[in-house]
Each structure stands twice: as C-alpha cells, then as structure tokens.
Enzyme design. Structure first.
Site, mmCIF file in Angstrom:
data_model
loop_
_atom_site.group_PDB
_atom_site.id
_atom_site.type_symbol
_atom_site.label_atom_id
_atom_site.label_comp_id
_atom_site.label_asym_id
_atom_site.label_seq_id
_atom_site.Cartn_x
_atom_site.Cartn_y
_atom_site.Cartn_z
ATOM 1 N N SER A 262 31.723 24.201 37.292
ATOM 2 C CA SER A 262 32.038 23.616 36.005
ATOM 3 C C SER A 262 31.289 24.280 34.854
ATOM 4 O O SER A 262 31.582 25.417 34.504
ATOM 5 C CB SER A 262 31.771 22.106 36.059
ATOM 6 O OG SER A 262 32.461 21.439 35.054
ATOM 7 N N ASP B 10 33.082 37.919 30.660
ATOM 8 C CA ASP B 10 34.219 38.415 29.879
ATOM 9 C C ASP B 10 33.775 39.237 28.683
ATOM 10 O O ASP B 10 34.463 40.194 28.278
ATOM 11 C CB ASP B 10 35.090 37.248 29.408
ATOM 12 C CG ASP B 10 35.996 36.711 30.507
ATOM 13 O OD1 ASP B 10 35.905 37.218 31.648
ATOM 14 O OD2 ASP B 10 36.780 35.780 30.241
ATOM 15 N N LYS C 202 35.610 24.815 39.747
ATOM 16 C CA LYS C 202 35.986 23.558 39.098
ATOM 17 C C LYS C 202 36.263 23.831 37.626
ATOM 18 O O LYS C 202 35.349 23.965 36.818
ATOM 19 C CB LYS C 202 34.889 22.503 39.242
ATOM 20 C CG LYS C 202 35.345 21.176 38.672
ATOM 21 C CD LYS C 202 34.299 20.108 38.781
ATOM 22 C CE LYS C 202 34.856 18.812 38.226
ATOM 23 N NZ LYS C 202 35.420 18.968 36.868
#
Length: 442
Positions: A301, A312, A326
């Site tokens: 999460s 990224d 998750k």
C-alpha cells in the site's frame, strides 16, 4: 463527491494496513439509489423475511442487533478483503490507534480462508519478540477456534489489559503440526521511523506510515547528515520491507522528501471526476544524494506508493523482492452512533499510470535473502493476488514474494548489497538509475 482527509487504520490487529481516508460527510443516499430497480426492493424484502424467520424460529433467542451487524459485515466483506463494518467500539479503538499508541500484540493481520493471517509483526513489539512471522496463520486464540469469527471479533479477543498473557495457536508453512506461542500484551508505541549511521551511509527504517512518519524521516536525515558529514555521506538506504502501509498524506510527504517535481500518485474512483493527483513540491531533503529503497513481499500500500513514485521518476533504485500488490484506497465512513464502515473507494496509480493492484512493484534489482534451514519455504507471502475476493488487476496478476528480514544486519543480504552499491564495492546497471524514454515526463 465526498470530501476526504487521510486517516490510517494503524497498528496491531486491525487488518492489513492500507492507504485509508476518513469521510467528513454523512453517508448520503444518491438519486440513483432512490431509483433502485424493483428487483432490488424484492431482495430487501427477502432479507426482511429471512430476518423475521430467524428471530421467530431459531433454536435460541438471537440478538437482533448482532444479526443486523453480521448482515452488514457480510455484505461488506463480500466486496473485497479490505472492506468491513466497524462497531462503535471498533471504530473508537481504531481512532485511538491512529494516534500511534495502543494496547495490543503488535501485528498487522488480515483474514484468509476463515483464519487470521499475519501480514507482518511490527518491530520491537511483543509479537515480534515472541517469534511471530509474516504469513503465520492464527487458528486458536486462548484455546478458542478462530474459524467462524469475523476479523473484528478475532481482533477483539486478542486485545486485553497490558501485562496479561495470550496464547495463540499458529499454523506455519513447513511445520507439520500447529504450535502455541504465549505473548504478553503491552502498550504498543509506534515509532514509525528509526535510523542509524552505517559508517558513510545513512540507513532509515520506516515501519509504517503514521502521523509522525515524515517528521521522523526529516529528523533522521538531518541528524545523520550532520554526524557523517555532507562530504563523506555516500547516500541513503530507505528500508520499507514488511511495511504494511498507512496514511496517504504521509506516503506523499515521504515521496516528496526526495523529489523536486512531478506527480507522486493518483487515486481513481468509480467516476472520472473522483480522480485526484498529488504532485511533489520543490526541495530534496537529501540534496540529491543517491537513494536505494528496500522492499519485499510484506511491503504494501503506502510503501508501494513511495517505491513506485521514486522508481518511476528514476530518483531511487528499488532493491529486494516483489512487493505485496495492494493498490486500493479505503475510506472510513462514520455512521454516527452506529460505528463506521471501511469501504474500498479507489485504486491508486504510480506516476507512469500503472496500477500495482495484485501485481506489486517489481524491484530494479532482485535480491533474495539467504534463509536459515528451518525457514526455507515458510516466509513467502501470496500477496494481494492470493487474497480471496481481491480486486482484479489491470493485466496479468502476480503472486507475492519472500518477506524475511534477518534480525542481525550482518546476515541481511539485501541491506549489505545496497551498502556495497552505494560505496561502489559492487556495480549494477540499475544503480544509479538513469532517466530514459520510459521515465515520467515532468
């Protein structure tokens, strides 16, 4: 659209911690709901008929309130593993826990196949010291069978006065027979960030994302920079292994601590207008020092938000094993005096637009821990994809991975590899990360 602010379901015994928000508005019935089809009302009439038959004919006089509560919880738990009903007491307990101090054992749990499954023990808590491991299944609590209980009911049984003992029966992969562990309840104080100097490298361990996480990270970076010296400091290791998640705004703040600009995460609900994007502000607490983030099968999460954002943007190299996967957001919707519901309301996406739901973050450098013989085959999580009723992934689903962290840093293969990379003792093409056409455009 319901306006929300972030709130964590934090700490032991509340289920796998999630990126969670708290609704500040009462639960409203929409126009669409008012225009529900006739078949829906027929089903509600069916529920009423069954309810009355149970009340009148069951072998013992049932508790009406308990019947209704169980029906509501059944409806919510049928949606996905992270939606549920919280009784008034459970809701109050959850609010106490978000302050970072509560009584309990110190484990993050979820429900799997009717049993309580340990997502991860929290560092330096009674459960961790007693030897509870990620992936353990709790089958009995003080001799009472867990099968048939809801997660909240099992949680309630594991709570109790400080300095009292509880016996949990554990079923662990690789062991033929269940075994008992006695744990002494204690006040669980969540210090979500710990740090230390590893000679010329700063090491930061983030155990979960609560209200103190960003401040702890900031203090740790400032202290280690001063102690090591800016000119000698080779970089930082940010350890998110077995971190089950937490506050959305803290995950954003931690990501922002290393980024100067660009999107950190977006959340997307059922309707297009519910999409929210969160962007970094100028300023890097590390002044551009190299960063390696450690993840494993217990990183879930909010941990995955941080890892995904830094990966990224090519700001950090992700090292370890595939994360839990998750990728959903839960909203706590208060119901006045009747408790609250914990409802999955959105998915979150990394800056490049990828959902990690039931897929996880794939590390740039995969590194497995060397396991003691008695733990071989026992410390792998199934990940989100292994939970019954989970939200489907966008694309091919992936299972979990190894979720073991040795107690002795000298035996920690992943940490030692990260330190070697930062010092130049070992070389890997993924470190330092290099921007390319696949990187996020700012």
């Amino acid at each position: 659209m319901i306006r929300k602010t972030s709130l964590l379901l934090v700490g032991a015994l509340m289920g796998a911690a999630a990126v969670t928000t708290l609704s500040q508005m009462p639960l409203n019935v929409s126009a669409a709901a008012n225009a529900a089809a006739t078949d829906t009302y027929r089903q509600l009439n069916l529920f009423g008929d069954v309810f009355e038959r149970v009340r009148s004919d069951y072998v013992e006089v049932p508790d009406d309130a308990q019947l209704i509560e169980s029906a509501i919880n059944g409806m919510l738990t049928s949606l996905d593993p992270h939606s549920s009903y919280m009784s008034p007491k459970s809701f109050r307990d959850m609010q106490v826990q978000t302050r970072g101090e509560f009584g309990g054992l110190g484990i993050e749990v979820t429900m799997e196949e009717g049993l309580v499954k340990v997502v991860s023990p929290i560092d330096d808590t009674p459960a961790a010291k007693a030897g509870v491991l990620a992936g353990d299944l709790i089958t009995y609590i003080d001799g009472e069978q867990v099968q048939g209980l809801t997660l909240n009911e099992a949680v309630e049984k594991m709570r109790g006065p400080v300095n009292t003992d509880i016996v949990v029966t554990i079923r662990r992969k690789g062991r033929a027979e269940p075994f008992d562990i006695t744990i002494t309840r204690d006040i669980i104080r969540i210090r979500s960030v710990r740090w230390r100097e590893e000679d010329d490298v700063g090491y930061v361990r983030v155990t979960q994302f609560n209200e103190q996480t960003f401040d702890g990270l900031k203090n740790g970076i400032e202290e280690m920079t001063a102690n090591i010296g800016e000119d000698k400091l080779k970089g930082y290791v940010i350890d998110l292994r077995n971190n089950p998640g937490g506050l959305l705004d803290q995950a954003i703040a931690v990501s922002d601590a290393f980024l100067d600009r660009g999107e950190i995460v977006s959340t997307r609900g059922r309707e297009a207008e519910e999409t929210q994007r969160y962007n970094a502000r100028a300023g890097d607490l590390t002044n551009g020092k190299p960063v390696i983030v450690l993840v494993n099968g217990g990183s879930a999460s909010a941990s995955e938000i941080v890892a995904g954002a830094l990966q990224d943007h090519r700001r950090a190299t992700i090292l370890g094993t595939r994360s839990f996967g998750k990728g959903s957001v839960q909203t706590i919707i208060p119901l006045g005096a009747n408790g609250a519901i914990r409802l999955t309301t959105a998915r979150y996406y990394t800056p490049s637009g990828n959902s990690i739901q039931a897929k996880g973050i794939v590390p740039d450098i995969e590194a497995l821990q060397e396991l003691p013989e008695d733990l071989v085959g026992r410390v792998e999580t199934k990940g989100e994809a292994g939970l019954r009723g989970h939200l489907e992934a966008d694309g091919e689903e992936q299972g979990g991975s190894q979720a073991y962290v040795p107690s002795d840093p000298e035996d920690d293969t992943q940490l030692n590899l990260a330190l070697d990379l930062l010092r130049g003792v070992q070389v890997n093409s993924a470190f330092p990360p290099v921007s390319d056409s696949a990187a996020v455009k700012n």
